[in-house]
Design a protein around this motif. Sequence first.
Motif, PDB file in Angstrom:
ATOM      1  N   ARG A  19      21.642  27.807  14.505  1.00  0.00           N
ATOM      2  CA  ARG A  19      22.676  26.755  14.565  1.00  0.00           C
ATOM      3  C   ARG A  19      24.085  27.318  14.414  1.00  0.00           C
ATOM      4  N   ALA A  20      24.242  28.339  13.602  1.00  0.00           N
ATOM      5  CA  ALA A  20      25.571  28.945  13.424  1.00  0.00           C
ATOM      6  C   ALA A  20      26.048  29.567  14.744  1.00  0.00           C
ATOM      7  N   ALA A  21      25.137  30.191  15.468  1.00  0.00           N
ATOM      8  CA  ALA A  21      25.497  30.769  16.765  1.00  0.00           C
ATOM      9  C   ALA A  21      25.878  29.663  17.745  1.00  0.00           C
ATOM     10  N   PHE A  22      25.160  28.553  17.704  1.00  0.00           N
ATOM     11  CA  PHE A  22      25.473  27.419  18.579  1.00  0.00           C
ATOM     12  C   PHE A  22      26.869  26.882  18.264  1.00  0.00           C
ATOM     13  N   GLU A  53      26.416  16.362  27.117  1.00  0.00           N
ATOM     14  CA  GLU A  53      25.170  16.650  27.833  1.00  0.00           C
ATOM     15  C   GLU A  53      25.014  18.144  28.100  1.00  0.00           C
ATOM     16  N   THR A  54      26.120  18.817  28.370  1.00  0.00           N
ATOM     17  CA  THR A  54      26.081  20.252  28.633  1.00  0.00           C
ATOM     18  C   THR A  54      25.596  21.018  27.407  1.00  0.00           C
ATOM     19  N   TYR A  55      26.196  20.739  26.268  1.00  0.00           N
ATOM     20  CA  TYR A  55      25.808  21.483  25.071  1.00  0.00           C
ATOM     21  C   TYR A  55      24.420  21.089  24.569  1.00  0.00           C
ATOM     22  N   LEU A  56      24.010  19.867  24.828  1.00  0.00           N
ATOM     23  CA  LEU A  56      22.633  19.477  24.520  1.00  0.00           C
ATOM     24  C   LEU A  56      21.666  20.289  25.386  1.00  0.00           C
ATOM     25  N   ALA A  61      17.781  24.599  26.276  1.00  0.00           N
ATOM     26  CA  ALA A  61      17.315  25.539  27.303  1.00  0.00           C
ATOM     27  C   ALA A  61      17.963  26.913  27.216  1.00  0.00           C
ATOM     28  N   ALA A  62      18.463  27.289  26.058  1.00  0.00           N
ATOM     29  CA  ALA A  62      19.124  28.594  25.933  1.00  0.00           C
ATOM     30  C   ALA A  62      18.187  29.736  26.295  1.00  0.00           C
ATOM     31  N   LEU A  78      27.150  28.320  31.483  1.00  0.00           N
ATOM     32  CA  LEU A  78      27.656  27.069  30.903  1.00  0.00           C
ATOM     33  C   LEU A  78      28.352  26.213  31.971  1.00  0.00           C
ATOM     34  N   TRP A  79      29.197  26.851  32.784  1.00  0.00           N
ATOM     35  CA  TRP A  79      29.919  26.095  33.803  1.00  0.00           C
ATOM     36  C   TRP A  79      28.956  25.518  34.834  1.00  0.00           C
TER      37      TRP A  79
END
Length: 179
Positions: A19-22, A53-56, A61-62, A78-79
């Motif tokens: 989570r810290a990396a996120f 929605e992008t960060y979700l 799906a990382a 990301l883009w």
Amino acid sequence: MRGELDEEHLVRRVARGDRAAFEELYRRTSPWLTTRLRRRCSDEQIVAEVLQETYLAVWRAADAFAGAGAGGSAVGWLWTIAARRLIDAFRRRAHHAQPPAAALEPDRRAAEDEALDGVVGDEVGDALRRLAPELRQVLQAMVLDGLSVRETSVLLGVPEGTVKTRARRARIAMREALS
């Protein structure tokens, strides 16, 4: 969180549930991503929804991120997610109303234009700057953002045939300017 971690390493750590990396990835990339989305959509509500929605999607799906080994970058990944979410948002809104205007204001320079100044050679950069704004927008969407003709059509709010015509005109103009 070590400050020297690049975005690719942060995505790798997010894939492991860090989570810290996120949070660090979000802190580093969300201002840039928000600015880029705003250049293509003037509706702040859509921009906020797409960003969320992008960060979700990134959190979920990382582990699907291929990385630099496959020729990709974390910010490019990301883009790509954000651009596709923006197109999806335009499609959803199109069922209820007209899509928001996505045209760039001609008197303001896009972040991509400024970045190209430092990357693209003088000759190519000059040729790009001399293109009409509508031709440059199509090149940005299709070449820089990797969108299809259909996605570019939705993003710019013009018919697919217009996108194809503008892409052809832009290629011809670039070829003439560089020969």
